[in-house]
Scaffold this motif. Structure first.
Motif, PDB file in Angstrom:
ATOM      1  N   ARG A 231       0.824  -1.208   0.000  1.00  0.00           N
ATOM      2  CA  ARG A 231       0.000   0.000   0.000  1.00  0.00           C
ATOM      3  C   ARG A 231       0.859   1.260   0.000  1.00  0.00           C
TER       4      ARG A 231
ATOM      5  N   ALA B  39       2.368   1.762  -3.440  1.00  0.00           N
ATOM      6  CA  ALA B  39       1.330   2.210  -4.384  1.00  0.00           C
ATOM      7  C   ALA B  39       1.020   3.692  -4.183  1.00  0.00           C
ATOM      8  N   ASP B  40       0.878   4.115  -2.922  1.00  0.00           N
ATOM      9  CA  ASP B  40       0.567   5.521  -2.635  1.00  0.00           C
ATOM     10  C   ASP B  40       1.676   6.438  -3.129  1.00  0.00           C
TER      11      ASP B  40
ATOM     12  N   ASN C 165       1.657   6.764  -6.884  1.00  0.00           N
ATOM     13  CA  ASN C 165       0.564   7.659  -7.282  1.00  0.00           C
ATOM     14  C   ASN C 165       0.945   9.119  -7.064  1.00  0.00           C
TER      15      ASN C 165
ATOM     16  N   THR D 146       0.819   3.219 -14.593  1.00  0.00           N
ATOM     17  CA  THR D 146       0.874   1.769 -14.543  1.00  0.00           C
ATOM     18  C   THR D 146       1.121   1.224 -15.945  1.00  0.00           C
TER      19      THR D 146
ATOM     20  N   GLN E 219      -3.098   5.219 -11.544  1.00  0.00           N
ATOM     21  CA  GLN E 219      -3.702   4.773 -10.289  1.00  0.00           C
ATOM     22  C   GLN E 219      -3.143   3.410  -9.885  1.00  0.00           C
ATOM     23  N   TRP E 220      -2.240   3.437  -8.917  1.00  0.00           N
ATOM     24  CA  TRP E 220      -1.661   2.209  -8.394  1.00  0.00           C
ATOM     25  C   TRP E 220      -2.450   1.753  -7.169  1.00  0.00           C
ATOM     26  N   HIS E 221      -2.524   0.454  -7.001  1.00  0.00           N
ATOM     27  CA  HIS E 221      -3.122  -0.139  -5.808  1.00  0.00           C
ATOM     28  C   HIS E 221      -2.129  -1.175  -5.277  1.00  0.00           C
ATOM     29  N   ALA E 222      -2.368  -1.644  -4.066  1.00  0.00           N
ATOM     30  CA  ALA E 222      -1.496  -2.681  -3.511  1.00  0.00           C
ATOM     31  C   ALA E 222      -1.460  -3.901  -4.434  1.00  0.00           C
ATOM     32  N   SER E 223      -2.617  -4.252  -4.995  1.00  0.00           N
ATOM     33  CA  SER E 223      -2.690  -5.403  -5.899  1.00  0.00           C
ATOM     34  C   SER E 223      -1.904  -5.159  -7.188  1.00  0.00           C
ATOM     35  N   THR E 224      -1.864  -3.883  -7.651  1.00  0.00           N
ATOM     36  CA  THR E 224      -1.114  -3.554  -8.867  1.00  0.00           C
ATOM     37  C   THR E 224       0.373  -3.739  -8.637  1.00  0.00           C
TER      38      THR E 224
END
Length: 213
Positions: free
Chosen positions: A179, A182-183, A186, A192, A198-203
């Motif tokens: 997380r 990812a933050d 961003n 990506t 927009q990044w996420h932990a899953s990305t």
């Protein structure tokens, strides 16, 4: 503080030497330990093990028994893909923690392994049936689709290698969770692989996973 021994498995000698195959697993374990108050006593790395023999996994289990520690893996498939073998593991006295499914019980782990094995078998059978039907219709199989799939895979892996040094810098600054990474990506406006910002932990997890293939 609870204690654990991590078990990592990579599929090739190259991944073992470079560390690329370890990064995803190590990051997942480190994040779990940080947020769940675990002390990591040791890391056991298995390189190019087969389904039938994973000697270092047995070594890790023995260490856990001696130190009264839990066995921690990043993903269920790192324990292996054989349901019977996983069933034997979860019957041992050692607690097994799968970081991408932290609430999984021994029963859940067994069920997930069985479902994954059934899905692999079903996909294999469906693919074979579809190819056989296409051949009967006179379809020339695979060349364009396979070429495009390979090109996309190579592009995704190249992108992952390009971003990886930036992730290493973030980790050196103490930003080690999925997380948090990812933050920060961003905030820096880093796009990506799909072109959005927009990044996420899953990305982040998916990107690191590409380096393990």
């Amino acid at each position: 503080m609870k204690e654990a021994i991590a078990y990592y498995r990579v599929s090739t000698q190259r991944q073992g030497r470079s560390g690329l195959g370890l990064e995803t697993q190590q990051l997942a374990v480190a994040s779990y330990c940080q947020f769940h108050d675990y002390a990591l006593l040791d890391e056991v790395i298995e390189v190019k093990s087969t389904r039938k023999q994973q000697s270092r996994l047995l070594e890790a289990l023995e260490q856990c028994k001696l130190m009264n520690a839990s066995l921690m893996v990043a993903r269920l498939d790192r324990l292996g893909r054989d349901v019977e073998k996983i069933a034997r593991l979860i019957k041992s006295d050692v607690e097994i923690i799968v970081t991408d499914n932290p609430h999984a019980t021994r029963f859940t782990i067994h069920i997930l392994a069985a479902v994954a094995e059934e899905q692999r078998q079903r996909i294999s059978e469906t693919t074979k049936d579809a190819l056989a039907a296409a051949r009967k219709r006179g379809v020339v199989l695979g060349k364009n689709g396979k070429r495009l799939a390979k090109q996309n895979k190579r592009a995704a892996q190249a992108f992952a290698r390009q971003i990886f040094p930036l992730i290493q810098k973030l980790r050196s600054r103490g930003i080690s969770t999925l997380r948090g990474i990812a933050d920060e990506l961003n905030l820096q406006g880093v796009p990506t692989f799909r072109g959005n910002a927009q990044w996420h932990a899953s990305t982040v997890f998916a990107l690191l996973h590409r380096l393990n293939k």
